[in-house]
Motif scaffolding. Structure first.
Motif, PDB file in Angstrom:
ATOM      1  N   PHE C 240       0.863  -1.173   0.000  1.00 18.98           N
ATOM      2  CA  PHE C 240       0.000   0.000   0.000  1.00 18.98           C
ATOM      3  C   PHE C 240       0.901   1.226   0.000  1.00 18.98           C
ATOM      4  O   PHE C 240       2.057   1.147   0.419  1.00 18.98           O
ATOM      5  CB  PHE C 240      -0.946   0.030   1.200  1.00 18.98           C
ATOM      6  N   ASP C 241       0.376   2.328  -0.438  1.00 22.65           N
ATOM      7  CA  ASP C 241       1.154   3.555  -0.463  1.00 22.65           C
ATOM      8  C   ASP C 241       1.242   4.123   0.947  1.00 22.65           C
ATOM      9  O   ASP C 241       0.224   4.326   1.597  1.00 22.65           O
ATOM     10  CB  ASP C 241       0.468   4.558  -1.407  1.00 22.65           C
ATOM     11  N   THR C 242       2.448   4.373   1.398  1.00 21.96           N
ATOM     12  CA  THR C 242       2.607   4.754   2.797  1.00 21.96           C
ATOM     13  C   THR C 242       2.011   6.116   3.102  1.00 21.96           C
ATOM     14  O   THR C 242       1.654   6.390   4.233  1.00 21.96           O
ATOM     15  CB  THR C 242       4.086   4.768   3.212  1.00 21.96           C
ATOM     16  N   GLU C 243       1.886   6.963   2.097  1.00 18.35           N
ATOM     17  CA  GLU C 243       1.300   8.281   2.345  1.00 18.35           C
ATOM     18  C   GLU C 243      -0.212   8.228   2.356  1.00 18.35           C
ATOM     19  O   GLU C 243      -0.867   8.611   3.309  1.00 18.35           O
ATOM     20  CB  GLU C 243       1.753   9.253   1.227  1.00 18.35           C
ATOM     21  N   SER C 244      -0.768   7.748   1.239  1.00 19.01           N
ATOM     22  CA  SER C 244      -2.224   7.817   1.105  1.00 19.01           C
ATOM     23  C   SER C 244      -2.935   6.609   1.687  1.00 19.01           C
ATOM     24  O   SER C 244      -4.140   6.610   1.841  1.00 19.01           O
ATOM     25  CB  SER C 244      -2.596   7.915  -0.384  1.00 19.01           C
ATOM     26  N   GLY C 425       3.340  -3.084   8.324  1.00 22.08           N
ATOM     27  CA  GLY C 425       3.562  -1.654   8.228  1.00 22.08           C
ATOM     28  C   GLY C 425       2.477  -0.840   8.915  1.00 22.08           C
ATOM     29  O   GLY C 425       1.728  -1.338   9.732  1.00 22.08           O
ATOM     30  N   LEU C 426       2.426   0.431   8.568  1.00 23.45           N
ATOM     31  CA  LEU C 426       1.581   1.346   9.315  1.00 23.45           C
ATOM     32  C   LEU C 426       0.323   1.678   8.550  1.00 23.45           C
ATOM     33  O   LEU C 426       0.252   2.679   7.859  1.00 23.45           O
ATOM     34  CB  LEU C 426       2.372   2.628   9.619  1.00 23.45           C
ATOM     35  N   THR C 427      -0.666   0.808   8.674  1.00 20.17           N
ATOM     36  CA  THR C 427      -1.952   1.120   8.066  1.00 20.17           C
ATOM     37  C   THR C 427      -3.063   0.602   8.963  1.00 20.17           C
ATOM     38  O   THR C 427      -2.939  -0.467   9.541  1.00 20.17           O
ATOM     39  CB  THR C 427      -2.087   0.478   6.679  1.00 20.17           C
ATOM     40  N   PRO C 428      -4.150   1.338   9.095  1.00 18.42           N
ATOM     41  CA  PRO C 428      -5.256   0.806   9.893  1.00 18.42           C
ATOM     42  C   PRO C 428      -6.040  -0.270   9.163  1.00 18.42           C
ATOM     43  O   PRO C 428      -6.806  -1.010   9.774  1.00 18.42           O
ATOM     44  CB  PRO C 428      -6.138   2.039  10.156  1.00 18.42           C
ATOM     45  N   ILE C 469     -12.457   0.027   1.939  1.00 19.07           N
ATOM     46  CA  ILE C 469     -12.356   0.034   3.401  1.00 19.07           C
ATOM     47  C   ILE C 469     -11.434   1.145   3.869  1.00 19.07           C
ATOM     48  O   ILE C 469     -11.661   1.758   4.903  1.00 19.07           O
ATOM     49  CB  ILE C 469     -11.860  -1.323   3.924  1.00 19.07           C
ATOM     50  N   VAL C 470     -10.356   1.399   3.090  1.00 21.51           N
ATOM     51  CA  VAL C 470      -9.460   2.487   3.494  1.00 21.51           C
ATOM     52  C   VAL C 470     -10.236   3.793   3.548  1.00 21.51           C
ATOM     53  O   VAL C 470     -10.104   4.571   4.491  1.00 21.51           O
ATOM     54  CB  VAL C 470      -8.263   2.590   2.525  1.00 21.51           C
TER      55      VAL C 470
END
Lengths: 342, 304, 474
Positions: C240-244, C425-428, C469-470
């Motif tokens: 996934f894109d770490t920014e968006s 990584g860092l994603t909800p 979902i994002v």
């Protein structure tokens, strides 16, 4: 001493008030606990559905009125699409499962009603699975129908049918078949109700029908069915509510191949509401969806009850008819016996 | 001289019926019991056996029978683990739930049926409607209230234990289904009996104790079974309340979930063993109340 | 009477509603506080006196015993100073009960040990506090340079330079190889995909076309969870894109990476018949030595070794003569010189501190325990033996760790370079990413014949599921 009319009325009024006070006292423990532990949390959730609510970040909460509900009914919102999609799945399942949940127990009860030897044991065996919790059910059936050759059913038939996997509307049918099977296995409650209802069908009515030349089938149709209608109505109501709230079964009977986790509305709601802190921001929306779901269930079940109450089927075989017929039957039998002995 | 009377037509059909239904029910019962037999059999199979011989209901040979899965949660380091404590927790809280439910149901249903007061019918309708309400909305707010009161109270350890169990037991008494069951039964009592008792001068207390309660015995047994099953199997709410607390405080059902997570090796055996184990008390109650109870469902299920 | 009843009911409902509004709006969250003072001795080390901390760990099952043993040892060594109470919360309830308890301060834990993937959501909802302040005040330093790069990069949870979470361990699919068979085929473990394919082809030539050199169970949950993302990452893909936070699986180069990953697995299964699809357990092959490579999960390492030993009638310690250990490094990388060709994807446990801790002594005690767990060589070795290879270089470079028989024969080889280990990584939206990767794996690899167009549309479909979902939870 004269008891005036006014005195009597006052006395009646006092008695009535006493009765109401007693009633109030009796129902209050139940209702106080009910309000405190069930109604209040629900009302809080109800309030949340009108808010942008995150339980972990209270400073972000704000009242937004009907926005959540509008979003639930918004056809372009992908999550709402999923929500309504789950409704159609559930209704389809209901349509298939509810008749089964009545017919299968009815058939079993009919067999049982013929009083074979050991019928109490049969009754116990058939009833037993319904006291098993849904989780255990899922474990048993999940392992029996496991996809590869390590599942019991596959091992027996030498197949490799992937029972529990499947993309929606593709192989998913097999999975629904297993869920149906698991549901039917636990039909014990309906079974016992129907068995007792069958037992209570008045014999006289059956005999009256028989005398009119009815065979087993017409007897069933015109005598048995109308007599057990109240029992069927109850079973229908119970099954309907259970199916509308279907959550446990499909949730546990799931394998990695299957992504259609969100197949019933209850699963949809539970998955996000109890799914962890990642979804916390959308609590308001989820509560709104749950409220909408609850409203629909109420509407559906009210329709069902009206439908069952409304119809009054008229058949020839009412009590009075049987009595009249029975009398003539007795007379005829006596004459026959007299003739035999003569 | 009396000859042996030839069986009447209905007697012959009845006998045919008995044979046919016996055969059918026998076959059906065997198939019906397969899942349960599978569960019990798998719980005794060793891990290897489970993976290599999945087609057998029971372990492949006599030496493959193993108690390892049961020992896993019953014994630790040669001593009996916490299972007795957990059993005690479950048993006493379930018993308390049963008492609370039965008492609540008896008195409330009595009032709803035999006492006339304004608003009675709307209460009944309200209860019926509430059955359709999704309770899941209330879980998180309920936990919030639970925590706020708990923090306000500042309890000792024993106090916290009782507080948690209070929240498990008391709300379970408000099940609507059981209440309606009891009400249905009370409504099926012929009103003449009650009227004649009233005209004999019996007050409500006497009617309740001497007349209604004894009659309700089978319904009470029914509610006992339902409440026992529901309370014993209850997982979500106790898991939330007991999470993070001392493991001595857990109920059996919550504790057993701790043995089935994580590793995929031997998952099947352990889950089956824990399932069998948690079913044992339910089966015991079932056997005890079976006959009476099934007759009970029968009579209450019909009216209304 | 009716009026009275109705009015009572109304009053009840109104008060409930107002309670709801109050609970919802009022009571703003206070940031983490620090109270109390630290006592230090002449060297500047903190003196602890009967400090108690509560730890909630997501570890359950057999690992739970290993964890509790370590906790016990810590408590013994720090008797009178620090006592750690540890409770194991199952995976299923961890994400619901722990946040609720922290946010309501109801039996909240002080220290949590959770999967890395959930910690971003915890942090998003203000449930954690950083270690910076207590590190400064107490002098107990935890330096991310001492930890595996691929994991240490998440320690700030996206909050600049603050230290929020400390990596503990790593777990992903492990690979055994059959030493006897490898000897017969030349005795060299493959380092690139090309070498792997050559080796496997030789195996098939040597042992017949009915032989499956790779024994793996794709029907196991964890297979798709670990192996497929590994393949994607090894081909340079991004989850996934770490920014968006959006998944961009069907975009440009990323799509190529995904297709390469899918293709690389398909090649092994369908084109070259090196492995099967759809098995849920390949234990038979393992026990009958009918494999060259066997994949399984690290936490059942001990059981596998015992089962093998029983089958052969040998001692468990002798199993290493028959079985060796290797990793998936480089297996799926179509381009051997891609910088991420050796990446392995899996799960990782991290320690983090709950925002409810206030006493500075408790915070320092937490640091002390984390340091003990992740920097004590003995403890790190113990934990590794339970199936969790250490993420800390201090442990992994120590003599104790490297000379332990289980670690040296197996775990060091399962994960050759910890700096190449990656996790979610860092994603909800981690759950959805995982589920849809699973779904993509099944739909793209499950069928024996599939067109490129179908693969593209499947990738797109799964990507859209994730992004829906994002949008929902961002």
């Amino acid at each position: 001493m004269q008891v005036t009319a006014i005195d009597k009325k006052a006395q009646q009024k006092r008695a009535k008030r006493k009765e109401q006070l007693l009633a109030f006292v009796l129902i209050s423990p139940y209702f106080i606990i009910f309000v405190l532990f069930t109604v209040i949390p629900f009302v809080m959730g109800f309030v949340f559905s009108f808010m942008q609510y995150n339980p972990y970040m209270p400073e972000q909460n704000e009242f937004i009125g009907l926005d959540n509900f509008i979003e639930v009914f918004d056809p372009s919102d992908p999550i709402s699409q999923r929500f309504w999609g789950s409704f159609s799945t559930m209704l389809a399942f209901c349509a298939v499962n509810t008749p089964l949940a009545i017919l299968v127990p009815l058939g079993l009860a009919y067999l049982l009603n013929m009083h074979p030897p050991g019928f109490k044991i049969f009754r116990a065996i058939i009833y037993l699975p319904c006291v098993i919790s849904v989780t255990i059910n899922g474990i048993i059936f999940g392992n029996m129908f496991a996809g590869s050759s390590s599942g019991l059913i596959n091992a027996w038939f030498g197949t490799e049918i992937k029972w529990l996997s499947g993309l929606p509307w593709e192989n998913d049918f097999l999975r629904w078949f297993v869920i149906l099977l698991a549901n039917v296995w636990t039909c014990g409650g309906n079974f016992v109700i129907l068995a007792a209802a069958l037992r209570d069908v008045p014999k006289s009515l059956n005999e009256a029908c028989e005398m009119d030349g009815g065979n087993r089938w017409t007897r069933f149709l015109y005598v048995t069915l109308p007599s057990i209608k109240p029992a069927v109505s109850i079973c229908l109501f119970n099954s309907l509510i259970a199916n509308l709230n279907l959550y446990g079964g499909p949730y546990v009977l799931n394998e990695i191949d299957n992504e259609s986790l969100l197949v019933t509305p209850m699963m949809f709601i539970q998955n996000f509401l109890m799914g962890g802190v990642a979804y916390a921001r959308q609590t308001g929306y989820l509560c709104a969806a749950a409220i909408v779901f609850g409203a629909i269930v109420i509407i559906l079940s009210s329709i069902e009850r009206k439908a069952m109450d409304g119809r009054k089927k008229r058949t020839k075989y009412t009590e009075e008819y049987a009595v009249a017929r029975g009398n003539s039957y007795m007379i005829a039998k006596e004459e026959k016996d007299d003739a035999k002995e003569a | 001289m009396t000859q042996k009377r030839r069986k009447t037509k209905s007697e012959r059909t009845r006998r045919k019926e008995k044979i046919v239904s016996f055969v059918c029910l026998l076959v059906i019962s065997v198939i019906w019991s397969i899942p349960l037999l599978y569960m019990v059999g798998s719980s005794f199979k060793s891990d290897l056996d489970l993976q290599l011989h999945p087609e057998k209901l029971f372990p492949s040979s006599w030496d493959e029978w193993t108690l390892k899965h049961y020992a896993g949660f019953l014994v630790r380091g040669g001593q009996v683990d916490n299972m007795p404590i957990w059993m005690l927790n479950s048993l006493w809280s379930t018993a308390a739930s049963i008492v609370v439910t039965v008492v609540f149901d008896l008195i409330t249903a009595y009032a709803l049926v035999f006492l006339k007061f304004k608003g009675r019918d709307s209460i009944i309708r309200f209860l019926f409607l509430w059955m359709a309400v999704p309770g899941v909305i209330g879980t998180a707010p309920g936990f919030v209230i639970f925590s706020q009161i708990r923090n306000a109270l500042d309890l000792s350890s024993a106090g916290t234990y009782l507080y948690i169990y209070f929240w498990l037991i008391i709300p379970s008494g408000t099940g609507i289904f059981n209440m309606l069951l009891m009400r249905n039964f009370f409504r099926s009592i012929p009103p003449d009996i009650v009227d004649s008792a009233k005209s004999d001068g019996a007050g409500h207390r006497v009617i309740f104790r001497r007349l209604v309660c004894p009659l309700a015995r089978s319904t009470i047994l029914l509610i006992v079974l339902f409440t026992f099953t529901g309370s014993w199997n209850n997982l979500a709410w106790p898991q939330l309340l007991l999470s993070g607390e001392s493991s001595y405080w857990q109920t059996v059902t919550v504790a057993l979930t701790g043995y089935t997570g994580g590793a995929s090796w031997g998952q099947v055996g352990v889950s089956m063993a824990t399932s069998v184990f948690s079913l044992i008390p339910i089966i015991i109650i079932f056997i005890i109340t079976q006959n009476k109870m099934i007759d009970g469902i029968a009579s209450t299920g019909l009216k209304g | 009477m009716k009026k009275k009843f109705v009015s009572v009911l109304l009053a009840g409902v109104l008060s409930a509603a107002s309670l709801g509004v109050f609970a919802a709006c009022g009571g703003g969250s206070d940031g983490p506080i620090t109270t109390g003072e630290l006592k230090k001795d002449e060297n500047g080390n903190v003196i602890f006196e009967n400090v108690e901390i509560v730890c909630n760990t997501v570890v359950s099952g057999t690992d739970k015993d290993a964890f509790e043993q370590i906790v016990q040892q810590f408590n013994i060594e720090h008797r009178g100073e620090i006592t750690v109470h540890s409770e194991s919360i199952g995976d299923g309830t961890f994400e619901t009960s722990v946040p609720q308890r922290i946010s309501n301060n109801s039996n909240a834990p002080d220290l949590i040990m959770a999967h890395q993937k959930v910690l971003k959501s915890f942090e998003n909802n203000d449930l954690l506090q950083p270690f910076d302040e207590v590190m400064e005040l107490s002098g107990i330093e935890i330096d991310m340079e001492d930890y595996a790069e691929g994991l240490a990069q998440y320690s700030s949870l996206g909050e600049g330079d603050s230290l929020y979470a400390v990596p503990v361990d790593a777990q992903s699919m492990i690979v055994y190889y059959n030493k006897a068979k490898l000897e017969e085929l030349g005795g060299k473990l493959p380092e690139t995909r090309a070498e792997l394919i050559t080796l496997l082809q030789n195996a098939k030539d040597e042992y017949g076309s009915g032989f499956w050199p790779i024994a793996w169970a794709t029907g196991n949950d964890y297979f798709a969870r670990y192996v497929f993302p590994t393949a994607v990452l090894q081909n340079g893909g991004e989850l996934f894109d770490t920014e968006s936070l959006y998944a961009e699986w069907a975009e440009g180069e990323n799509e190529d990476a995904f297709k390469d990953a899918i293709g690389s697995i398909r090649e092994l299964i369908y084109d070259k018949n090196f492995a099967q699809y759809g098995r849920e357990s390949v234990l038979e092959e393992y026990l009958s030595d009918n494999f060259l490579f066997y994949l399984t999960l690290p936490w059942s390492n001990n059981e596998h070794l015992s089962a093998y030993a029983d089958e052969k009638g040998i001692n468990v310690s002798e199993v290493s003569d028959y079985l060796g250990a290797t990793s998936l490094s480089g297996w799926f990388a179509m381009d051997a010189v891609d910088p991420s060709a050796n990446v392995v994807f899996g799960d990782s446990h991290f320690f983090a501190m709950s925002k409810t801790v206030q006493d500075i002594n408790q915070k320092a005690a937490i640091l002390e325990f984390i340091r003990y767990f992740t920097q004590n060589a003995e403890i790190g070795t113990q934990w590794a033996r339970a199936g969790h290879v250490s993420a800390s270089k201090i442990v992994s470079e120590s003599q104790t760790y490297q000379s332990d028989s289980i670690v040296s024969h197996y775990f060091i080889h399962f994960y050759p370079d910890l700096d190449d280990f990656r996790c979610m990584g860092l994603t909800p939206a981690f759950k959805e990413v995982q589920t849809n990767l699973n779904a993509l794996f099944v739909s793209a690899v499950g069928k024996s014949s599939i067109t490129d167009g179908t693969i593209s549309s499947e990738i797109l479909r799964c990507q859209e599921e994730v992004n829906a979902i994002v949008d929902f939870i961002k």
